[in-house]
Design an enzyme around this catalytic site. Structure first.
Site, short mmCIF file in Angstrom:
data_model
loop_
_atom_site.label_atom_id
_atom_site.label_comp_id
_atom_site.label_asym_id
_atom_site.label_seq_id
_atom_site.Cartn_x
_atom_site.Cartn_y
_atom_site.Cartn_z
N ASP A 318 45.87 46.91 16.08
CA ASP A 318 47.31 46.75 16.24
C ASP A 318 47.99 47.87 15.46
OD1 ASP A 318 49.75 45.86 17.04
OD2 ASP A 318 49.48 43.80 16.41
N GLU A 518 58.53 39.88 16.53
CA GLU A 518 57.60 39.97 15.40
C GLU A 518 58.22 39.41 14.11
OE1 GLU A 518 54.98 43.38 15.28
OE2 GLU A 518 55.65 44.02 17.26
C1 BGC Z 1 56.07 47.55 17.55
C2 BGC Z 1 56.30 48.70 18.41
C3 BGC Z 1 57.66 49.17 18.04
C4 BGC Z 1 57.65 49.61 16.60
C5 BGC Z 1 58.99 50.05 16.12
C6 BGC Z 1 55.98 48.05 16.13
O1 BGC Z 1 55.61 47.07 15.25
O2 BGC Z 1 54.93 46.93 17.97
O3 BGC Z 1 56.10 48.36 19.73
O4 BGC Z 1 58.09 50.20 18.86
O5 BGC Z 1 57.19 48.61 15.75
O6 BGC Z 1 58.92 50.45 14.78
C1 BGC Z 2 52.40 44.27 18.13
C2 BGC Z 2 51.50 44.17 19.34
C3 BGC Z 2 51.82 45.26 20.31
C4 BGC Z 2 51.72 46.58 19.62
C5 BGC Z 2 51.97 47.76 20.49
C6 BGC Z 2 52.45 45.65 17.59
O1 BGC Z 2 53.43 45.75 16.61
O2 BGC Z 2 51.95 43.40 17.14
O3 BGC Z 2 51.64 42.92 19.92
O4 BGC Z 2 50.96 45.18 21.39
O5 BGC Z 2 52.64 46.61 18.57
O6 BGC Z 2 53.27 48.00 20.74
#
Ligand code: BGC
Ligand code: BGC
Length: 839
Positions: A318, A518
């Site tokens: 991740d 998240e």
């Molecule tokens: C997310 C990403 C997002 C990024 C932004 C990550 O935790 O999964 O998809 O674009 O944070 O900082």
């Molecule tokens: C998230 C995932 C996601 C990844 C990619 C992460 O922050 O936990 O679920 O697939 O970002 O964007």
């Protein structure tokens, strides 16, 4: 309580339960207790021979290029060529050139450029086409014009695996229309504490339902048999392995403390079925199990997932999660690779990681066999997915086909899913279904807001910056209701604030949570925070006016809303329905003749709380005491009367006015959080939270007089970070300017750099309290700062959303228990160095 507590009490216990968890060795895993699974996708000896051949010809640099996946914004096609990069992702809200209205052609142009670079191998290097990955978690949600299906929590209520499979198929086709190969879905979390910000990404609190859907969604996205990974399907990802829905306090990226058996039976339930259905990728979780980050758990990654479950695809990481392992950074982490990770999710620091991995293979830190195993798995998936044969993304079947993106047939499936996800909690007066030939008032902030109905992971990561214009082809809940009423000859009136001139025959009020994703969605309890009072006022006024009213709640989790349920004649949980709001009208409005077109069939896949403080509440618990049990859901014709439900205040709301933190708990709608530049708001839930990366700040719950009635905030000195008390609902303190902000604290380690104390709304006024803190006694004490000092420093006291922000850069340790406004005392004065600018 704050007032009258004997200061300097209970200090002795403070240093006992320190969070040394991150240093502990990995808890033992017993692979033999985990089930054995076996994939429907058989090994292919011919492909394995081709892989042998490729491996024999690849340099270490080329192999390493396959095991790292950068994010689109931080990698160029030239980089892909130079570093032999094997795959690229677009993260949440990452769109071509920052344009969230990018067309399929814009996307394809981008993807083509990267793809070309990956096969541009005149230099004698091995030609391995790249894969493109995306988060299509409720439809192809990063893409303008895509169909947005209900989030998983609503799909759980539908109890319909065939529907899930069809949603997977439709989503895969929309992903294909953009020339992409791989989706980071489905989430197989079994959310057990609904305070977790990702609860809506979970199908159910019950492992058996998640297991059933795991199978269905993997088959839908990937196809099966003849259709397996053909031109209509994409690689699926079972995520987040393992235990993400069961962390302590419901904290995102937190620690799951379950026993190994419990971990297997609850969090683990979806993985053997996903592997059996042939899932080709698994994403490791940010979270820990018993103190060990999943990304470092050789037992769970290698011995259980790859050993027992027989998973032979790509074990992917991740987003920078490997960097959270003690001893790792985003650009350097052999631990995760040696534990079994096959591909790093390393959005920005991939170049550094590439260099380090190459060096670590060369010096033996990473065995060559481990690298070969990882590359073999990646190439195996590439062969299965036809990546070597498909050619330029824009030239593939479906690519750029605007009839597939947001196709009517897909929207029809989404609308069906909306109908089936609705759960009728109450219909005491038989108001629903409403006769569409009459006069209907549609009220509430959620009625005509497709962004709100779609939640997080919608065009942007948080999904909180969209308007209806961002959703061509979509239908808001209001538009669906209006269309059906008008078609039946009735009158529909939209009134976001619930007011009206001519009395309607009935009203529908749509309200609920605003989008989040998240950790930004982690909450201290299950109270409704957005529009709580506003929606209740509307319902009560309509009742007073004698208008029969149905309430529709938009939310990513079950919430304590008993006052609203009591104030409404009927109550529907609609979850996060997405782009096809007409599914609500299908069920809530009758045919012109009076009978329902569609009945309610949705059943709760999450237990509904009786009180806001029922954090973990799950079917099968000892003393299970829900308001509405798992599986509950009324149908038309049921004669079940809900009656008047008991109303309680959440602990955080029951406090006297002016109290912001009481015994370590947020009060009056304020909640404690920590942050730094990278992640500005991480809710203080569970026993310990920390900023990411180098953990510049950790916050741990401690015992002062009672269990967990205070927090210990430790700034490590590795960067600027803050602790703050925030609310979504601005409070007016302008009448209190004679009062003082009083913080009950104990300075265990005095500040070594400057410390700023902030208070305010959109603009934060800060005051330098370094000297004040340096002067406090070593025992529990109070820091008192007159409110007018903040006013002088520029704070608008009429709309305060941050009641306290302690911002420091240098090392410092403070215990905090209470924060409140109190009557100004004689000695209260502005600190000498006041009036500093915003940090
Ligand atoms: C997310 C990403 C997002 C990024 C932004 C990550 O935790 O999964 O998809 O674009 O944070 O900082
Ligand atoms: C998230 C995932 C996601 C990844 C990619 C992460 O922050 O936990 O679920 O697939 O970002 O964007």
């Amino acid at each position: 309580m704050f007032v009258g507590r004997a200061l300097g009490f209970g200090v002795g216990l403070l240093l006992l339960s320190t969070g040394l968890a991150s240093l502990a060795a990995e808890p033992p895993i017993h692979p033999e207790i985990w089930p054995v699974a076996s994939s429907v996708v058989p090994p292919d000896p011919a492909a394995e021979r081709r892989i042998d051949d490729l491996l024999a010809r690849m340099s270490i640099e080329e192999k390493v290029g396959q095991v790292i996946q950068p994010e689109m914004k931080s990698v160029t096609p030239d980089d892909v060529r130079t570093y032999h990069i094997g795959s690229v992702e677009n993260g949440g809200g990452s769109v071509p050139d920052g344009n969230k209205h990018a067309s399929p052609a814009d996307w394809l142009e981008k993807i083509d450029a990267y793809w070309r670079a990956s096969v541009d191998r005149e230099d004698g290097h091995v030609r391995i086409p790249m894969m493109w990955a995306t988060d299509a978690v409720h439809g192809h949600n990063n893409v303008y014009g895509a169909t947005l299906f209900p989030h998983n929590i609503g799909l759980g209520a539908a109890r319909d695996p065939d529907l899930i499979r069809r949603i997977g198929e439709a989503t895969a086709r929309e992903v294909r229309a953009l020339g992409m190969d791989w989706s980071f879905a489905p989430t197989l979390a079994v959310a057990r504490d609904d305070r977790w910000g990702r609860t809506y990404e979970s199908y159910a609190e019950a492992p058996d339902l998640v297991a059933l859907y795991a199978d269905a969604m993997v088959r839908g996205l990937q196809g099966e048999g003849e259709t397996f990974l053909d031109q209509d399907h994409v690689v699926a990802t079972a995520k987040h392995y393992l235990g993400d829905g069961g962390t302590d306090g419901g904290r995102d990226q937190g620690d799951n403390l379950a026993s190994e058996e419990r971990l297997r039976d609850v969090a683990g339930a979806g993985y053997p079925p996903a592997v059996s259905a042939g899932v080709q990728s698994v994403m490791a979780s940010f979270s820990s199990w018993q103190g060990t980050k999943l990304h470092a758990s050789e037992g769970l990654l290698t011995h259980v997932l790859k050993g027992r479950f027989g998973f032979d695809g790509i074990l992917f990481g991740d987003w920078n999660a490997h960097g959270q392992i003690p001893g790792c950074t985003n650009g350097d982490c052999p631990i995760a690779f040696n534990a079994g990770l096959d591909m790093f999710n390393v959005p920005e620091d991939w170049k550094e990681l590439h260099g380090n991995l190459v060096a670590q293979v060369q010096d033996g830190t990473i065995p060559m066999e481990r690298l070969d195993d990882a590359v073999r798995r990646i190439l195996r998936v590439k062969f299965r997915a036809g990546i070597f044969e498909q050619g330029l993304p824009s030239k593939r079947p479906h690519a750029g086909d605007e009839d597939i993106l947001g196709a009517l047939a897909h929207r029809a499936i989404a609308r069906e899913a909306v109908r089936k996800s609705l759960v009728l909690l109450k219909n005491d007066a038989g108001l629903l279904p409403i006769d569409p030939t009459r006069r209907l008032l549609v009220a509430g902030a959620g009625a005509d807001d497709i962004g709100k109905a779609s939640g997080g992971w919608t065009l942007s990561w948080q999904g909180d910056d969209n308007t209806n214009a961002d959703f061509p082809g979509a239908t808001s809940i209001w538009a669906g209701l209006r269309d059906k009423v008008e078609a039946a000859g009735g009158t529909a009136i939209l009134s976001p604030d619930g007011r009206f001139e001519n009395k309607p025959d009935a009203a529908i009020v749509v309200f609920g949570e605003d989008p989040y994703a998240e950790y930004q969605g982690d909450r201290a309890d299950l109270a409704l925070r957005t529009e709580n009072e506003e929606s209740l006022r509307m319902l009560l006024e309509l009742r007073e006016e004698g208008v029969p009213t149905a309430a529709v709640l938009i939310s990513g989790r079950p919430l304590y809303v008993n006052p609203h349920i009591n104030a409404a004649d009927a109550f529907v949980a609609a979850w996060l329905p997405g782009s096809e709001g007409a599914g609500i009208a299908d069920v809530l409005l009758a045919k012109p003749g009076g009978a329902a077109d569609f009945d309610f069939t949705g059943k709760l896949s999450f237990s509904w709380p009786r009180r806001p403080d029922q954090g973990p509440l799950n079917v099968g618990d000892d003393g299970y005491d829900p308001q509405f049990a798992y599986g509950y859901g009324l149908r038309y014709g049921d004669d079940m009367m809900v009656g008047t439900l008991e109303e309680t205040k959440s602990a955080t709301e029951a406090a006297p006015p002016g109290v912001f933190l009481a015994d370590g708990r947020g009060a009056n709608g304020f909640a404690l959080s920590i942050g730094d530049e990278q992640a500005p708001k991480i809710a203080a839930v569970g026993k310990r939270v920390a900023t990411y990366g180098s953990e510049s700040l950790t916050l741990r719950s401690i015992d002062r007089d009672r269990q967990e009635d205070a927090w210990l905030a430790r700034w490590s000195g590795t960067g600027a970070a803050w602790v703050e008390l925030l609310t979504d609902r601005p409070v007016d303190l302008s009448g209190d300017s004679e009062a003082s902000l009083v913080i009950e604290l104990r300075a265990d380690q005095k500040p070594s750099g400057s410390v700023l104390l902030g208070l305010g709304g959109t603009e934060l006024a800060t005051i330098d309290v370094t000297d004040m803190l340096a002067a406090v006694p070593s025992d529990w004490t109070t820091l008192r700062v007159p409110l007018r000092c903040f006013e002088t420093a520029g704070a608008d006291l009429s709309a305060v959303t941050a009641a306290m922000r302690l911002h420091a850069e240098g090392p410092m340790t403070l215990a905090l228990s209470d924060v409140a406004l109190m009557k100004g005392a004689a000695g209260d004065a502005c600190p000498s160095r006041s009036g500093q600018e915003t940090p």
